[in-house]
Design a protein around this motif. Structure first.
Motif, PDB file in Angstrom:
ATOM      1  N   VAL A  44       0.836  -1.208   0.000  1.00  7.39           N
ATOM      2  CA  VAL A  44       0.000   0.000   0.000  1.00  7.39           C
ATOM      3  C   VAL A  44       0.866   1.252   0.000  1.00  7.39           C
ATOM      4  CG1 VAL A  44      -1.671   1.335   1.341  1.00  7.39           C
ATOM      5  CG2 VAL A  44      -1.977  -1.127   1.075  1.00  7.39           C
ATOM      6  N   THR A  45       1.984   1.224   0.740  1.00  7.91           N
ATOM      7  CA  THR A  45       2.835   2.415   0.825  1.00  7.91           C
ATOM      8  C   THR A  45       3.598   2.684  -0.465  1.00  7.91           C
ATOM      9  OG1 THR A  45       4.671   1.158   1.788  1.00  7.91           O
ATOM     10  CG2 THR A  45       3.121   2.178   3.313  1.00  7.91           C
ATOM     11  N   MET A  46       3.861   1.634  -1.267  1.00  3.16           N
ATOM     12  CA  MET A  46       4.627   1.845  -2.505  1.00  3.16           C
ATOM     13  C   MET A  46       3.808   1.628  -3.770  1.00  3.16           C
ATOM     14  SD  MET A  46       7.100  -1.575  -2.560  1.00  3.16           S
ATOM     15  CE  MET A  46       7.777  -1.269  -4.196  1.00  3.16           C
ATOM     16  N   TYR A 212       2.696  12.071   8.110  1.00  2.00           N
ATOM     17  CA  TYR A 212       3.179  12.496   9.424  1.00  2.00           C
ATOM     18  C   TYR A 212       2.369  11.848  10.537  1.00  2.00           C
ATOM     19  CZ  TYR A 212       4.378  15.435  13.395  1.00  2.00           C
ATOM     20  OH  TYR A 212       4.787  15.876  14.640  1.00  2.00           O
ATOM     21  N   ARG A 213       1.081  11.687  10.284  1.00  7.78           N
ATOM     22  CA  ARG A 213       0.203  11.073  11.286  1.00  7.78           C
ATOM     23  C   ARG A 213       0.174   9.551  11.179  1.00  7.78           C
ATOM     24  NH1 ARG A 213      -2.970  14.273  14.212  1.00  7.78           N
ATOM     25  NH2 ARG A 213      -2.998  16.506  13.771  1.00  7.78           N
ATOM     26  N   ASN A 214       1.076   8.988  10.340  1.00  6.30           N
ATOM     27  CA  ASN A 214       1.199   7.534  10.187  1.00  6.30           C
ATOM     28  C   ASN A 214      -0.106   6.870   9.772  1.00  6.30           C
ATOM     29  OD1 ASN A 214       3.985   7.408  11.006  1.00  6.30           O
ATOM     30  ND2 ASN A 214       3.312   7.684  13.118  1.00  6.30           N
ATOM     31  N   VAL A 215      -0.840   7.544   8.894  1.00  5.24           N
ATOM     32  CA  VAL A 215      -2.085   6.976   8.376  1.00  5.24           C
ATOM     33  C   VAL A 215      -1.747   5.899   7.350  1.00  5.24           C
ATOM     34  CG1 VAL A 215      -4.186   7.446   7.057  1.00  5.24           C
ATOM     35  CG2 VAL A 215      -3.382   9.084   8.784  1.00  5.24           C
ATOM     36  N   PHE A 216      -2.350   4.740   7.503  1.00  2.00           N
ATOM     37  CA  PHE A 216      -2.096   3.608   6.608  1.00  2.00           C
ATOM     38  C   PHE A 216      -2.521   3.962   5.175  1.00  2.00           C
ATOM     39  CE2 PHE A 216      -3.502  -0.567   4.819  1.00  2.00           C
ATOM     40  CZ  PHE A 216      -2.258  -1.179   4.805  1.00  2.00           C
ATOM     41  N   GLY A 217      -1.593   3.841   4.214  1.00  5.55           N
ATOM     42  CA  GLY A 217      -1.899   4.149   2.826  1.00  5.55           C
ATOM     43  C   GLY A 217      -2.024   5.629   2.547  1.00  5.55           C
ATOM     44  N   ALA A 218      -1.202   6.433   3.226  1.00  2.17           N
ATOM     45  CA  ALA A 218      -1.304   7.892   3.119  1.00  2.17           C
ATOM     46  C   ALA A 218      -1.195   8.386   1.682  1.00  2.17           C
ATOM     47  CB  ALA A 218      -0.224   8.550   3.982  1.00  2.17           C
ATOM     48  N   VAL A 219      -0.264   7.836   0.916  1.00  2.00           N
ATOM     49  CA  VAL A 219      -0.054   8.307  -0.461  1.00  2.00           C
ATOM     50  C   VAL A 219      -1.285   8.025  -1.316  1.00  2.00           C
ATOM     51  CG1 VAL A 219       1.333   8.033  -2.545  1.00  2.00           C
ATOM     52  CG2 VAL A 219       2.445   8.054  -0.305  1.00  2.00           C
ATOM     53  N   ILE A 220      -1.793   6.795  -1.252  1.00  2.00           N
ATOM     54  CA  ILE A 220      -2.953   6.428  -2.054  1.00  2.00           C
ATOM     55  C   ILE A 220      -4.180   7.230  -1.635  1.00  2.00           C
ATOM     56  CG2 ILE A 220      -4.546   4.540  -2.581  1.00  2.00           C
ATOM     57  CD1 ILE A 220      -1.877   4.390  -4.022  1.00  2.00           C
ATOM     58  N   ILE A 221      -4.344   7.456  -0.333  1.00  2.00           N
ATOM     59  CA  ILE A 221      -5.494   8.226   0.156  1.00  2.00           C
ATOM     60  C   ILE A 221      -5.424   9.663  -0.357  1.00  2.00           C
ATOM     61  CG2 ILE A 221      -6.592   9.196   2.207  1.00  2.00           C
ATOM     62  CD1 ILE A 221      -5.793   6.653   3.698  1.00  2.00           C
ATOM     63  N   GLY A 222      -4.232  10.265  -0.304  1.00  2.00           N
ATOM     64  CA  GLY A 222      -4.072  11.634  -0.792  1.00  2.00           C
ATOM     65  C   GLY A 222      -4.401  11.747  -2.268  1.00  2.00           C
ATOM     66  N   ILE A 223      -3.923  10.786  -3.051  1.00  2.00           N
ATOM     67  CA  ILE A 223      -4.214  10.783  -4.491  1.00  2.00           C
ATOM     68  C   ILE A 223      -5.709  10.597  -4.728  1.00  2.00           C
ATOM     69  CG2 ILE A 223      -3.876   9.486  -6.637  1.00  2.00           C
ATOM     70  CD1 ILE A 223      -1.037   8.858  -5.686  1.00  2.00           C
ATOM     71  N   ALA A 224      -6.333   9.684  -3.965  1.00  2.00           N
ATOM     72  CA  ALA A 224      -7.755   9.381  -4.142  1.00  2.00           C
ATOM     73  C   ALA A 224      -8.629  10.590  -3.811  1.00  2.00           C
ATOM     74  CB  ALA A 224      -8.143   8.194  -3.260  1.00  2.00           C
ATOM     75  N   ILE A 225      -8.327  11.293  -2.720  1.00  3.54           N
ATOM     76  CA  ILE A 225      -9.123  12.462  -2.331  1.00  3.54           C
ATOM     77  C   ILE A 225      -9.022  13.561  -3.391  1.00  3.54           C
ATOM     78  CG2 ILE A 225      -9.320  14.348  -0.662  1.00  3.54           C
ATOM     79  CD1 ILE A 225      -8.488  12.370   1.515  1.00  3.54           C
ATOM     80  N   VAL A 349      14.971  -1.509 -12.006  1.00  2.00           N
ATOM     81  CA  VAL A 349      14.129  -1.953 -10.900  1.00  2.00           C
ATOM     82  C   VAL A 349      15.002  -2.020  -9.656  1.00  2.00           C
ATOM     83  CG1 VAL A 349      12.714  -3.842 -10.006  1.00  2.00           C
ATOM     84  CG2 VAL A 349      12.602  -3.234 -12.435  1.00  2.00           C
ATOM     85  N   THR A 350      14.548  -1.424  -8.583  1.00  2.00           N
ATOM     86  CA  THR A 350      15.394  -1.309  -7.395  1.00  2.00           C
ATOM     87  C   THR A 350      14.582  -1.496  -6.123  1.00  2.00           C
ATOM     88  OG1 THR A 350      17.017   0.130  -6.313  1.00  2.00           O
ATOM     89  CG2 THR A 350      15.069   1.193  -7.221  1.00  2.00           C
ATOM     90  N   SER A 351      15.279  -1.701  -5.012  1.00  2.00           N
ATOM     91  CA  SER A 351      14.634  -1.882  -3.716  1.00  2.00           C
ATOM     92  C   SER A 351      14.039  -0.563  -3.227  1.00  2.00           C
ATOM     93  CB  SER A 351      15.647  -2.394  -2.689  1.00  2.00           C
ATOM     94  OG  SER A 351      16.202  -3.627  -3.100  1.00  2.00           O
ATOM     95  N   TYR A 352      12.890  -0.644  -2.577  1.00  2.00           N
ATOM     96  CA  TYR A 352      12.176   0.543  -2.121  1.00  2.00           C
ATOM     97  C   TYR A 352      12.286   0.717  -0.617  1.00  2.00           C
ATOM     98  CZ  TYR A 352       9.939   2.487  -6.245  1.00  2.00           C
ATOM     99  OH  TYR A 352       9.719   3.136  -7.434  1.00  2.00           O
ATOM    100  N   VAL A 353      12.578   1.952  -0.228  1.00  2.50           N
ATOM    101  CA  VAL A 353      12.716   2.268   1.191  1.00  2.50           C
ATOM    102  C   VAL A 353      11.386   2.110   1.921  1.00  2.50           C
ATOM    103  CG1 VAL A 353      12.228   4.737   0.981  1.00  2.50           C
ATOM    104  CG2 VAL A 353      13.788   3.917   2.778  1.00  2.50           C
ATOM    105  N   GLU A 354      10.276   2.138   1.168  1.00  9.27           N
ATOM    106  CA  GLU A 354       8.961   1.924   1.780  1.00  9.27           C
ATOM    107  C   GLU A 354       8.839   0.544   2.402  1.00  9.27           C
ATOM    108  OE1 GLU A 354       8.271   5.254  -1.105  1.00  9.27           O
ATOM    109  OE2 GLU A 354       9.463   3.438  -1.020  1.00  9.27           O
TER     110      GLU A 354
END
Length: 479
Positions: A44-46, A212-225, A349-354
């Motif tokens: 979800v994070t990546m 910052y608030r450690n919301v699960f799936g923050a990136v996807i949620i921001g894009i979706a909104i 293709v590389t390893s993700y810090v996420e």
């Protein structure tokens, strides 16, 4: 009936037992449930890369639909290989920054075809594999000073940030001082689709606050909104509200500011045909492309090494002597993935810090990685969703990732001018020359000259001497 239920339960227990033995779950103090949840968390994070990579790479002329499938397949195969071979909880996908360098520097500014650019990616991947099975990898990591390694990550971040600001329309061209702030109230259609700088900025802010608030799936949620807001605007506001550029009149506003065409679809693998096995390896054998190959190699090596060692520390993948368990295998899996990804039309293709997100919830073994890979494979069914997402919503994530990458500068020795000046030079020149390769070149030359001028020639390794000479030759003979 009871016998049938008993046989089913026995089979399930056997399957779990196999997973425990294969991935050594007990010795890593984890279990199947934890590993599956860790895999979901990392995915979800990546998962934004599924949508962002095709948007960036399609600007080379490569088809969006094929790139979406290639991104999912490349990430799935690479991550599953990492899990099965190295038994590490790491997700892999086409590298952010490397895809931008591929698109805007190699294909855009330098004018090479995307096929030749893929050939350069292939050659850098082969060199990475050779280095991973020999001592060259250790020599390279040891010979390049830490300050320049940190600067490469930060510089790629600034490069990405500038691209994100341009894509969202927040920054526009200006004849007097090169760039300027756009009209944030502008909504309309440009050459590449819907434009909305205010919504692009909102996407970035939402993602940052949620992260910052450690919301699960923050990136996807921001894009979706952000996408939802744009979708509502399509129905609420009159057509005349959206300014249509001349280059966009063929597809707007009839298509709607954001159009909905469903969420799921059976993958059409024929979309891969235009980019499958299209790397022009022979065409990449050019002296002028050596800096490009070196850049792909450097960024990939140092980004990978930093990510893997950071994940290993968080996942406690060290023996009693502090040695990282399986690091060699994980580096080999990562390097081989770069070569495999080329076949699908992917940048390195590389390893993700996420991956650290999954480790934080308990992921410790390759079962986490296999879960991530299977989820990327399932992502191929979401092409209609990827086609719906407006670029400005996804580009907010690009700016967010850029900010994360720039945080590496905090590791610099800010009390030593000969260390931080070359690093800052590297970072700034990547963005201001719009070339990761030029930034690296300026950094090495600055480092060597400053160390010599300060009487610290012993700090200059043989590797730095050789690369400085290479970059000086590049500016003399190839520009």
């Amino acid at each position: 009936m009871d016998d049938q239920a008993g046989n089913t339960a026995s089979a399930a227990t056997h399957d779990l037992s196999f997973l425990e033995r294969f991935f050594k779950l007990n010795s890593h103090n984890t279990n199947v449930k934890t590993e599956l949840m860790a895999g979901l968390t990392t995915f979800v994070t990546m998962s934004y890369i599924m949508f962002l990579n095709p948007i960036i790479m399609s600007k080379t002329g490569m088809p969006f639909d094929g790139l979406f499938l290639a991104t999912c397949l490349g990430a799935a195969i690479a991550t599953i290989m990492m899990g099965l071979y190295a038994n590490w909880p790491v997700g892999l996908a086409p590298g952010m920054g490397l895809n931008a360098f591929f698109t805007f520097s190699v294909v855009g500014a330098m004018g090479y075809s995307w096929e030749i650019a893929l050939g350069a990616v292939f050659l850098s991947g082969v060199i990475f594999v050779l280095m991973s099975v020999t001592r060259l990898r250790e020599w390279m990591l040891d010979s390049i000073p830490l300050s320049l390694r940190l600067a490469m990550t930060a510089g790629v971040g600034l490069f990405l940030g500038f691209i994100g600001l341009r894509f969202t329309g927040i920054v526009v061209a200006n004849p007097d001082n090169i760039v300027a702030l756009a009209d944030l109230t502008h909504f309309g259609f440009g050459e590449f689709g819907p434009e909305a700088p205010a919504l692009g900025f909102l996407s970035f802010l939402l993602i940052t606050v949620l992260s910052y608030r450690n919301v699960f799936g923050a990136v996807i949620i921001g894009i979706a909104i952000t996408t939802l807001i744009a979708f509502i605007m399509t129905w609420v506001l009159p057509t005349e509200f959206f300014v249509v550029a001349e280059a966009a009149k063929s597809f707007a506003p009839a298509s709607g500011f954001v159009s909905y065409n469903g969420m799921l679809a059976i993958p059409d693998f024929s979309a891969l045909k235009p980019i499958l096995w299209k790397a022009d390896i022979a065409g990449a054998f050019q002296v002028a492309l050596i800096p490009v190959i070196v850049t792909f190699l450097f960024v990939n090596i140092f980004d990978t090494a930093g990510t893997l060692m950071g994940v290993a520390e968080r996942a406690k993948l060290q023996d009693k002597n502090g040695k990282i368990i399986g690091l060699s295998k994980s580096l080999k899996a990562d390097s081989i993935s770069s070569v495999i990804g080329t076949a699908f039309g992917c940048p390195p293709v590389t390893s993700y810090v996420e991956s650290a997100a999954g480790v934080a919830v308990g992921g410790r073994t390759g079962l986490t990685a296999v879960t991530i890979g299977l989820l990327f494979a399932a992502g191929m069914f979401f092409l209609p969703l990827a086609q719906m997402l407006p670029g400005f919503a996804v580009d907010g994530a690009l700016i967010y990732v850029a900010m994360l990458m720039m945080s590496s500068l905090r590791g610099l020795d800010w009390d030593d001018l000969t260390e931080y000046a070359p690093a800052v030079s590297t970072t700034v020149m990547m963005a201001f020359t719009f070339s990761i390769a030029n930034g690296i070149a300026f950094g090495f030359i600055t480092y060597t000259v400053l160390k010599l001028g300060a009487g610290k020639h012993k700090d200059i390794s043989n590797g730095v001497w050789a690369l400085t000479a290479l970059f000086v030759a590049k500016f003399i003979f190839l520009t």
